[in-house]
Design a protein around this motif. Sequence first.
Motif, PDB file in Angstrom:
ATOM      1  N   ASN A  51       0.846  -1.179   0.000  1.00  0.00           N
ATOM      2  CA  ASN A  51       0.000   0.000   0.000  1.00  0.00           C
ATOM      3  C   ASN A  51       0.889   1.238   0.000  1.00  0.00           C
ATOM      4  N   SER A  52       0.861   1.989  -1.095  1.00  0.00           N
ATOM      5  CA  SER A  52       1.736   3.157  -1.213  1.00  0.00           C
ATOM      6  C   SER A  52       1.240   4.335  -0.386  1.00  0.00           C
ATOM      7  N   ARG A  53      -0.059   4.439  -0.151  1.00  0.00           N
ATOM      8  CA  ARG A  53      -0.585   5.574   0.615  1.00  0.00           C
ATOM      9  C   ARG A  53      -0.113   5.538   2.065  1.00  0.00           C
ATOM     10  N   TYR A  54      -0.220   4.372   2.711  1.00  0.00           N
ATOM     11  CA  TYR A  54       0.129   4.265   4.127  1.00  0.00           C
ATOM     12  C   TYR A  54       1.429   3.512   4.381  1.00  0.00           C
ATOM     13  N   GLY A  55       2.011   2.924   3.353  1.00  0.00           N
ATOM     14  CA  GLY A  55       3.302   2.277   3.511  1.00  0.00           C
ATOM     15  C   GLY A  55       3.278   0.996   4.314  1.00  0.00           C
ATOM     16  N   PHE A  56       2.344   0.105   3.995  1.00  0.00           N
ATOM     17  CA  PHE A  56       2.348  -1.205   4.645  1.00  0.00           C
ATOM     18  C   PHE A  56       2.266  -2.281   3.573  1.00  0.00           C
ATOM     19  N   GLU A  57       2.637  -3.485   3.969  1.00  0.00           N
ATOM     20  CA  GLU A  57       2.565  -4.617   3.040  1.00  0.00           C
ATOM     21  C   GLU A  57       2.369  -5.905   3.821  1.00  0.00           C
ATOM     22  N   PHE A  58       1.807  -6.889   3.118  1.00  0.00           N
ATOM     23  CA  PHE A  58       1.656  -8.223   3.698  1.00  0.00           C
ATOM     24  C   PHE A  58       1.575  -9.234   2.566  1.00  0.00           C
ATOM     25  N   PRO A  59       2.035 -10.466   2.838  1.00  0.00           N
ATOM     26  CA  PRO A  59       1.956 -11.514   1.812  1.00  0.00           C
ATOM     27  C   PRO A  59       0.544 -12.084   1.747  1.00  0.00           C
ATOM     28  N   TYR A  60       0.221 -12.646   0.590  1.00  0.00           N
ATOM     29  CA  TYR A  60      -1.042 -13.356   0.431  1.00  0.00           C
ATOM     30  C   TYR A  60      -0.821 -14.471  -0.592  1.00  0.00           C
ATOM     31  N   PRO A  61      -1.571 -15.547  -0.490  1.00  0.00           N
ATOM     32  CA  PRO A  61      -1.404 -16.643  -1.462  1.00  0.00           C
ATOM     33  C   PRO A  61      -1.672 -16.124  -2.878  1.00  0.00           C
ATOM     34  N   SER A  62      -0.803 -16.489  -3.815  1.00  0.00           N
ATOM     35  CA  SER A  62      -0.866 -15.925  -5.169  1.00  0.00           C
ATOM     36  C   SER A  62      -2.137 -16.295  -5.924  1.00  0.00           C
ATOM     37  N   ASN A  63      -2.827 -17.363  -5.511  1.00  0.00           N
ATOM     38  CA  ASN A  63      -4.050 -17.738  -6.212  1.00  0.00           C
ATOM     39  C   ASN A  63      -5.309 -17.103  -5.607  1.00  0.00           C
ATOM     40  N   TRP A  64      -5.163 -16.267  -4.586  1.00  0.00           N
ATOM     41  CA  TRP A  64      -6.310 -15.587  -4.005  1.00  0.00           C
ATOM     42  C   TRP A  64      -6.686 -14.394  -4.878  1.00  0.00           C
ATOM     43  N   THR A  65      -7.958 -14.045  -4.904  1.00  0.00           N
ATOM     44  CA  THR A  65      -8.491 -12.987  -5.757  1.00  0.00           C
ATOM     45  C   THR A  65      -8.696 -11.708  -4.964  1.00  0.00           C
ATOM     46  N   SER A  66      -8.235 -10.588  -5.525  1.00  0.00           N
ATOM     47  CA  SER A  66      -8.447  -9.314  -4.839  1.00  0.00           C
ATOM     48  C   SER A  66      -9.844  -8.790  -5.137  1.00  0.00           C
ATOM     49  N   LEU A  67     -10.446  -8.206  -4.130  1.00  0.00           N
ATOM     50  CA  LEU A  67     -11.723  -7.526  -4.311  1.00  0.00           C
ATOM     51  C   LEU A  67     -11.421  -6.110  -4.790  1.00  0.00           C
ATOM     52  N   VAL A  68     -12.425  -5.389  -5.216  1.00  0.00           N
ATOM     53  CA  VAL A  68     -12.223  -4.026  -5.707  1.00  0.00           C
ATOM     54  C   VAL A  68     -11.702  -3.166  -4.548  1.00  0.00           C
ATOM     55  N   ALA A  69     -10.576  -2.505  -4.790  1.00  0.00           N
ATOM     56  CA  ALA A  69      -9.980  -1.644  -3.765  1.00  0.00           C
ATOM     57  C   ALA A  69     -10.774  -0.341  -3.662  1.00  0.00           C
ATOM     58  N   PRO A  70     -10.873   0.217  -2.467  1.00  0.00           N
ATOM     59  CA  PRO A  70     -11.572   1.498  -2.330  1.00  0.00           C
ATOM     60  C   PRO A  70     -10.805   2.609  -3.055  1.00  0.00           C
ATOM     61  N   GLU A  71     -11.516   3.615  -3.504  1.00  0.00           N
ATOM     62  CA  GLU A  71     -10.890   4.708  -4.255  1.00  0.00           C
ATOM     63  C   GLU A  71      -9.861   5.473  -3.434  1.00  0.00           C
ATOM     64  N   ASN A  72     -10.040   5.515  -2.116  1.00  0.00           N
ATOM     65  CA  ASN A  72      -9.105   6.270  -1.281  1.00  0.00           C
ATOM     66  C   ASN A  72      -7.807   5.521  -1.015  1.00  0.00           C
ATOM     67  N   ASP A  73      -7.672   4.301  -1.535  1.00  0.00           N
ATOM     68  CA  ASP A  73      -6.453   3.495  -1.423  1.00  0.00           C
ATOM     69  C   ASP A  73      -6.025   3.265   0.021  1.00  0.00           C
ATOM     70  N   ASP A  74      -7.008   3.024   0.914  1.00  0.00           N
ATOM     71  CA  ASP A  74      -6.624   2.759   2.306  1.00  0.00           C
ATOM     72  C   ASP A  74      -6.414   1.286   2.592  1.00  0.00           C
ATOM     73  N   GLY A  75      -6.669   0.397   1.605  1.00  0.00           N
ATOM     74  CA  GLY A  75      -6.439  -1.020   1.842  1.00  0.00           C
ATOM     75  C   GLY A  75      -6.972  -1.895   0.729  1.00  0.00           C
ATOM     76  N   ILE A  76      -7.047  -3.208   1.034  1.00  0.00           N
ATOM     77  CA  ILE A  76      -7.452  -4.210   0.034  1.00  0.00           C
ATOM     78  C   ILE A  76      -7.992  -5.432   0.766  1.00  0.00           C
ATOM     79  N   ALA A  77      -8.746  -6.250   0.039  1.00  0.00           N
ATOM     80  CA  ALA A  77      -9.223  -7.528   0.564  1.00  0.00           C
ATOM     81  C   ALA A  77      -9.002  -8.592  -0.503  1.00  0.00           C
ATOM     82  N   PHE A  78      -8.709  -9.811  -0.061  1.00  0.00           N
ATOM     83  CA  PHE A  78      -8.517 -10.962  -0.939  1.00  0.00           C
ATOM     84  C   PHE A  78      -9.412 -12.094  -0.468  1.00  0.00           C
ATOM     85  N   THR A  79      -9.903 -12.908  -1.415  1.00  0.00           N
ATOM     86  CA  THR A  79     -10.716 -14.067  -1.056  1.00  0.00           C
ATOM     87  C   THR A  79     -10.052 -15.340  -1.575  1.00  0.00           C
TER      88      THR A  79
END
Length: 176
Positions: A51-79
């Motif tokens: 996340n470039s806005r807040y400067g954090f990162e975390f790993p996630y399994p490569s086959n997981w699907t990202s949900l639509v990120a919010p426009e304010n770029d405060d985070g993300i979700a994967f399923t």
Amino acid sequence: MGTANKTCSLGRRIYWFAVSVSGIIALLIILWGCTANNFNAGAIAWKTYSNSRYGFEFPYPSNWTSLVAPENDDGIAFTSPQNKTVEIRGWASQQLPNSIVTEQEPVKKIKSNFQTAQGVSGVLVVEVDQRVGSMTLTLIQSQVKYCWQGRSNSQQFQDYYRLFYYIAQQYRISKP
């Protein structure tokens, strides 16, 4: 009459003791299942969300699907590809400076109980009810509140506990 009241009071105490013990036993069974050593991080292909806005990162399994990120770029979700109800998500937000917090807004001070591999201390909360199990990591650095969460239905939570815990450990803040 006094003996009947004492007997009734004793009966209530025994009942609540039994309820408490059975609740503790159920929690221990869930946590015992969560400690199974069947998780191998090396067997998973990983990607890293940054996340470039807040400067954090975390790993996630490569086959997981990202949900639509919010426009304010405060985070993300994967399923999970196997079960869309299993999610991992990370987000952040600016915290108000302590001088702005009023007396009417109680500030919860929770003692740190977790440390990431990067060495950042925070609070890790695991909650399991009849429907949902979740693991939530909260870190506060430089007036920014960083959050990460893994969720699944409660029946499958023990299957995902080790994955969630591993990801929480690998959570990184690049802008401390």
